[in-house]
Design a protein around this motif. Structure first.
Motif, PDB file in Angstrom:
ATOM      1  N   LYS A  32       0.820  -1.211   0.000  1.00 21.16           N
ATOM      2  CA  LYS A  32       0.000   0.000   0.000  1.00 21.16           C
ATOM      3  C   LYS A  32       0.856   1.264   0.000  1.00 21.16           C
ATOM      4  N   VAL A  33       1.995   1.203   0.658  1.00 19.88           N
ATOM      5  CA  VAL A  33       2.867   2.379   0.791  1.00 19.88           C
ATOM      6  C   VAL A  33       4.305   1.953   0.548  1.00 19.88           C
ATOM      7  N   LEU A  34       5.051   2.799  -0.153  1.00 23.68           N
ATOM      8  CA  LEU A  34       6.484   2.584  -0.384  1.00 23.68           C
ATOM      9  C   LEU A  34       7.269   3.734   0.229  1.00 23.68           C
ATOM     10  N   TYR A  35       8.403   3.407   0.846  1.00 22.32           N
ATOM     11  CA  TYR A  35       9.295   4.424   1.409  1.00 22.32           C
ATOM     12  C   TYR A  35      10.640   4.307   0.695  1.00 22.32           C
ATOM     13  N   ILE A  36      10.981   5.313  -0.119  1.00 22.62           N
ATOM     14  CA  ILE A  36      12.214   5.257  -0.906  1.00 22.62           C
ATOM     15  C   ILE A  36      13.246   6.186  -0.282  1.00 22.62           C
ATOM     16  N   PRO A  37      14.247   5.639   0.438  1.00 24.70           N
ATOM     17  CA  PRO A  37      15.282   6.495   1.034  1.00 24.70           C
ATOM     18  C   PRO A  37      16.094   7.210  -0.050  1.00 24.70           C
ATOM     19  N   LEU A  38      16.464   8.447   0.230  1.00 22.05           N
ATOM     20  CA  LEU A  38      17.272   9.214  -0.719  1.00 22.05           C
ATOM     21  C   LEU A  38      18.731   8.758  -0.714  1.00 22.05           C
ATOM     22  N   GLN A  39      19.141   8.105   0.366  1.00 23.44           N
ATOM     23  CA  GLN A  39      20.523   7.610   0.472  1.00 23.44           C
ATOM     24  C   GLN A  39      20.485   6.085   0.458  1.00 23.44           C
ATOM     25  N   GLN A  40      20.773   5.490  -0.705  1.00 25.43           N
ATOM     26  CA  GLN A  40      20.770   4.024  -0.830  1.00 25.43           C
ATOM     27  C   GLN A  40      22.127   3.522  -1.319  1.00 25.43           C
ATOM     28  N   ARG A  82       3.089  11.224  -0.815  1.00 27.28           N
ATOM     29  CA  ARG A  82       2.409  11.629   0.413  1.00 27.28           C
ATOM     30  C   ARG A  82       3.305  12.429   1.357  1.00 27.28           C
ATOM     31  N   SER A  83       4.582  12.185   1.338  1.00 30.96           N
ATOM     32  CA  SER A  83       5.491  12.935   2.230  1.00 30.96           C
ATOM     33  C   SER A  83       6.920  12.791   1.740  1.00 30.96           C
ATOM     34  N   ILE A  84       7.726  13.748   2.159  1.00 27.05           N
ATOM     35  CA  ILE A  84       9.173  13.689   1.923  1.00 27.05           C
ATOM     36  C   ILE A  84       9.821  14.107   3.234  1.00 27.05           C
ATOM     37  N   GLY A  85      10.350  13.142   3.957  1.00 23.77           N
ATOM     38  CA  GLY A  85      10.913  13.471   5.260  1.00 23.77           C
ATOM     39  C   GLY A  85      11.483  12.267   5.963  1.00 23.77           C
ATOM     40  N   PRO A  86      11.831  12.408   7.258  1.00 23.09           N
ATOM     41  CA  PRO A  86      12.493  11.322   8.006  1.00 23.09           C
ATOM     42  C   PRO A  86      11.620  10.080   8.140  1.00 23.09           C
ATOM     43  N   HIS A  87      12.273   8.921   8.048  1.00 28.28           N
ATOM     44  CA  HIS A  87      11.619   7.617   8.213  1.00 28.28           C
ATOM     45  C   HIS A  87      12.714   6.609   8.541  1.00 28.28           C
ATOM     46  N   PRO A  88      12.412   5.576   9.306  1.00 33.23           N
ATOM     47  CA  PRO A  88      13.432   4.552   9.593  1.00 33.23           C
ATOM     48  C   PRO A  88      13.988   3.937   8.303  1.00 33.23           C
ATOM     49  N   VAL A  89      15.300   3.776   8.254  1.00 35.28           N
ATOM     50  CA  VAL A  89      15.970   3.246   7.068  1.00 35.28           C
ATOM     51  C   VAL A  89      16.887   2.098   7.476  1.00 35.28           C
ATOM     52  N   PRO A  90      17.249   1.232   6.523  1.00 32.42           N
ATOM     53  CA  PRO A  90      18.131   0.100   6.843  1.00 32.42           C
ATOM     54  C   PRO A  90      19.582   0.547   7.040  1.00 32.42           C
ATOM     55  N   HIS A  91      19.914   0.884   8.272  1.00 34.62           N
ATOM     56  CA  HIS A  91      21.267   1.330   8.589  1.00 34.62           C
ATOM     57  C   HIS A  91      21.617   0.854   9.994  1.00 34.62           C
ATOM     58  N   ALA A  92      22.889   0.536  10.203  1.00 33.54           N
ATOM     59  CA  ALA A  92      23.321  -0.002  11.493  1.00 33.54           C
ATOM     60  C   ALA A  92      23.085   0.977  12.632  1.00 33.54           C
ATOM     61  N   SER A  93      23.036   2.284  12.336  1.00 36.58           N
ATOM     62  CA  SER A  93      22.856   3.288  13.377  1.00 36.58           C
ATOM     63  C   SER A  93      21.446   3.278  13.953  1.00 36.58           C
ATOM     64  N   GLY A  94      20.461   2.785  13.175  1.00 31.10           N
ATOM     65  CA  GLY A  94      19.082   2.805  13.622  1.00 31.10           C
ATOM     66  C   GLY A  94      18.423   4.164  13.540  1.00 31.10           C
ATOM     67  N   LEU A  95      19.108   5.153  12.957  1.00 35.11           N
ATOM     68  CA  LEU A  95      18.561   6.502  12.859  1.00 35.11           C
ATOM     69  C   LEU A  95      17.637   6.631  11.651  1.00 35.11           C
ATOM     70  N   VAL A 338      22.884  -6.759  10.158  1.00 31.92           N
ATOM     71  CA  VAL A 338      22.647  -6.009  11.397  1.00 31.92           C
ATOM     72  C   VAL A 338      21.219  -6.284  11.861  1.00 31.92           C
ATOM     73  N   THR A 339      21.039  -6.302  13.159  1.00 32.71           N
ATOM     74  CA  THR A 339      19.711  -6.482  13.739  1.00 32.71           C
ATOM     75  C   THR A 339      18.939  -5.172  13.652  1.00 32.71           C
ATOM     76  N   VAL A 340      17.673  -5.243  13.229  1.00 36.16           N
ATOM     77  CA  VAL A 340      16.832  -4.047  13.147  1.00 36.16           C
ATOM     78  C   VAL A 340      15.654  -4.230  14.092  1.00 36.16           C
ATOM     79  N   GLU A 341      15.173  -3.110  14.624  1.00 43.26           N
ATOM     80  CA  GLU A 341      14.097  -3.137  15.605  1.00 43.26           C
ATOM     81  C   GLU A 341      12.757  -2.720  15.021  1.00 43.26           C
ATOM     82  N   HIS A 342      12.732  -2.274  13.764  1.00 45.52           N
ATOM     83  CA  HIS A 342      11.537  -1.680  13.177  1.00 45.52           C
ATOM     84  C   HIS A 342      11.176  -2.439  11.906  1.00 45.52           C
ATOM     85  N   ASP A 343       9.955  -2.990  11.843  1.00 46.74           N
ATOM     86  CA  ASP A 343       9.587  -3.745  10.643  1.00 46.74           C
ATOM     87  C   ASP A 343       9.058  -2.856   9.518  1.00 46.74           C
ATOM     88  N   GLN A 344       9.050  -1.525   9.734  1.00 47.96           N
ATOM     89  CA  GLN A 344       8.660  -0.604   8.672  1.00 47.96           C
ATOM     90  C   GLN A 344       9.867  -0.097   7.883  1.00 47.96           C
TER      91      GLN A 344
END
Length: 707
Positions: A32-40, A82-95, A338-344
């Motif tokens: 239903k929704v896609l989140y495309i990180p600008l840094q891949q 729908r938006s352009i802004g911060p969202h959880p991304v696949p990175h070891a920092s978890g930011l 890396v282990t991730v805590e967020h399934d989104q």
């Protein structure tokens, strides 16, 4: 098949690959929704070219590359931004990081796209730019933009092209399934790369635990005109590392701090070759990839063809996740993931595996114990480093020593931590040390840049101060010379004997002679007073005082005679052309005007006889003011007429001189505020011209104004 070499170290962890290879690659249901990180990818993040509320089509560019090392992003399907802004991304920092959120509309409407009819006829630069605009990046490692690697042939001689099909890490089977089902696309991508780099030899490195993939590649290569050699290497982790695979296939070791292209080798991943094929032949950008979803916590381990930006939760649902069994969600393989805590968290171009692990499958790490110096970490290190020593340096924050021991050659494969009997998380220590070193280097670069700017500014200020001091000295010397010239011109040789002929024989300054005569009379008066006092009191030295008085009387007479002769000689000139001081006349008019205002103010407070007397005085002041004003205006007009007789418009000359002086002042202020060297140089040149013009006008004005 060719000879296979060996690399130092390596380990043999449980493979766990068969679970996800039982079924073909399936298409992932549309989320239903896609989140495309600008840094891949490695390099600079892409810049959005869409706005919130825009409707985009599948394959439409939504973010353009920025700089040399960057990659474009495209809409994986049609929908609304729908938006352009911060969202959880696949990175070891978890930011969180900036993402473009697309609400899918289910229509899958493609933007107009076309493949290249015959890429072999295109200029290499045009073909590489097409691949760059399609957003193709490395899909097996850190996501290095593919177009940069394809440009390596410009500055390097590429002898060997290595296709990395090893896929050595446990659990991951995405490349294995692609080779089984899409061998023709992989070969097509290899042909494009070969056309651009023109290597003399192409080697496909694949582990011996993938027999079906090997057979599929061999079948696809039948009749291929390229010199492609499939090299089957023993199954050992991490044989899929770029440097380790090159060592296995060629026996050549990439030097520390260098890249494979420096020794004539370029390495590409299986997934990247397939993406290049679809970009060149169909004009399709990189908007999807194959992802392995596996682990004990999913009912159906499998490989899915997933749109970039799909949340992990959708992949888990499609594979039947057991929520009660899910203990850890790992992005990547068990060794380097890396282990991730967020399934989104969304799938990106480098996401190749998601492991939904149970507690038994990936239990909590045991507590860290002291190092027993067993040396097992050194024995398995594929980069031939000293992991134990690097650990001590990282723990002790001796980062310079760690760097000198080739810390950055560590590929973070985790082999050392895997065999460590003390359960020390060595890779985490290495990552920490690398991060700190990079931070220190960044701060040092900033400090060096700031120091260079400060030193440049100080040098410029010192240079400006020296130039200003030089100009001040030059002005002082010029003023001294002018003063000396005026003094020389005003000196009049007055003979001690008082000869009138000597006085009138040279140009004289009447004012100076009058002053000299007054001084002589004053000295004579003091000498006479002293003589009288001495005579009255009968003091000693009366004869000497009489001689002094006689001498001073002679000097006073001579000075007085010289003044009278000079005054008489200048009378005709003064009568013919009386000198008029306009400044004095103007001051007199101003003084009269001030006195009148004061008298008018005082008159308002008086009455009776005092008022009558004040009115009379005011009338006298007004009459004198009128006479002074007439005298000033007449003198000013005479000056203007005299100048006009010489062909000079004195009034205009005064205005031009004033404007020139104002221009000089304005330029001096601008110069004081400007710091850039080029701008200052331009202003200094302009100021020099303005000063010269002002000096010329002032000198001309002085020549036509009376002294």
């Amino acid at each position: 098949m060719g000879k296979v070499f060996a690399f130092h170290g390596g380990i043999h962890p449980p493979e766990n690959k068969k679970q996800s290879t039982r079924t073909p690659i399936r298409d992932m249901p549309l989320p239903k929704v896609l989140y495309i990180p600008l840094q891949q990818h490695i390099g600079i993040a892409a810049s959005p070219v869409v706005n919130i509320g825009d409707r985009v089509l599948k394959g439409q560019m939504i973010a353009e590359p920025v700089g040399r090392i960057s990659a474009a992003l495209h809409a994986p399907t049609s929908g609304i931004i729908r938006s352009i802004g911060p969202h959880p991304v696949p990175h070891a920092s978890g930011l969180d990081s900036d993402c473009i959120c697309i609400e899918t509309d289910g229509k899958e409407e493609w933007v107009e796209h076309h493949g290249l009819e015959d890429y072999t006829r295109l200029e290499p630069g045009t073909l590489i730019e097409h691949i760059r605009q399609c957003g193709v990046a490395g899909m097996g490692g850190a996501g290095f933009p593919t177009d940069v690697k394809l440009h390596l042939g410009d500055n390097h001689i590429v002898n060997t092209l290595v296709i990395n099909a090893a896929e050595c890490e446990p659990y991951i089977t995405a490349d294995d399934m692609m080779m089984r089902e899409r061998a023709d696309e992989i070969l097509g991508g290899i042909k494009v790369i070969s056309h651009l780099l023109k290597p003399s030899h192409i080697m496909i490195g694949i582990e011996d635990n993938k027999p079906q993939a090997i057979h599929a590649l061999e079948a696809a290569l039948k009749g291929c005109e390229l010199n492609i050699d499939i090299r089957v290497v023993p199954t050992k982790y991490p044989s899929g590392g770029e440097r380790q695979l090159i060592k296995l296939l060629t026996g050549i070791e990439v030097p520390s701090g260098r890249i494979p292209a420096d020794i004539g080798i370029v390495c590409q991943n299986i997934g990247t070759t397939a993406a290049i094929y679809r970009a060149v032949h169909f004009g399709e950008p990189l908007i999807s990839r194959v992802v392995t979803v596996t682990g004990d916590a999913v009912a159906q381990p499998q490989n899915l063809n997933v749109l970039i930006g799909t949340p992990f939760a959708d992949l888990l649902d499609a594979s039947g996740v057991y929520e009660n069994k899910l203990y850890r969600l790992v992005m990547g393989g068990p060794m380097m993931g890396v282990t991730v805590e967020h399934d989104q968290i969304p799938v990106i171009k480098t996401t190749n595996c998601i492991i939904a692990a149970s507690t038994d499958e990936m239990p909590p790490a045991p507590p860290e114990q002291p190092c027993i110096r067993c040396g097992m970490c050194e024995q398995v290190c594929p980069a031939e480093l000293l992991p134990q020593q690097l650990y001590w340096f990282a723990k002790g924050r001796e980062f310079d020593k760690a760097k000198n021991h080739n810390l950055f050659d560590c590929i973070e494969c985790g082999a050392c931590a895997y065999v460590c009997p003390s359960s020390i998380p060595l890779v985490q220590y290495y990552r920490f040390a690398k991060s700190e070193i990079r931070t220190e280097e960044t701060e040092q670069r900033k400090a060096d840049h700031a120091r260079e700017r400060f030193e440049a500014r100080q040098a410029r200020l010192e240079r400006e101060q020296a130039e200003k001091e030089a100009r001040r000295k030059a002005r002082a010397e010029e003023a001294a010379r002018a003063q000396q010239a005026r003094k020389t011109a005003s000196e009049t040789p007055v003979a001690e004997t008082g000869s009138a002929a000597a006085v009138t024989a040279a140009p004289v300054d009447v004012k100076a002679l009058k002053t000299a005569a007054a001084v002589a009379r004053t000295k004579l008066k003091k000498a006479r007073t002293a003589l009288k006092n001495a005579e009255d009191k009968g003091l000693d030295g009366i004869d000497t005082l009489r001689i002094t008085v006689t001498t001073l009387e002679q000097k006073a007479d001579a000075a007085d005679q010289a003044y009278k002769d000079a005054e008489a000689s200048t009378v005709p000139e003064q009568a013919a052309a009386p000198a008029v001081d306009l400044k004095t006349l103007k001051q007199q008019v101003s003084i009269m005007r001030t006195k009148i205002k004061k008298a008018e103010t005082a008159l308002a407070e008086l009455d009776g006889e005092a008022r009558a007397q004040a009115e009379q005085d005011l009338s006298t002041l007004r009459q004198r003011h009128e006479e002074a004003d007439k005298a000033f205006k007449a003198a000013e007009q005479a000056q203007i007429d005299a100048a006009a007789a010489q062909g000079v418009d004195l009034k205009k000359l005064k205005i031009d001189a004033a404007m020139a002086r104002a221009a000089v002042t304005k330029l001096e202020r601008s110069l004081a505020k400007t710091e850039e060297d080029e701008a200052r140089a331009a202003l200094e040149a302009e100021l020099a011209i303005a000063r010269a013009k002002a000096d010329t006008l002032n000198n001309t004005l002085k020549q036509h104004e009376p002294a």
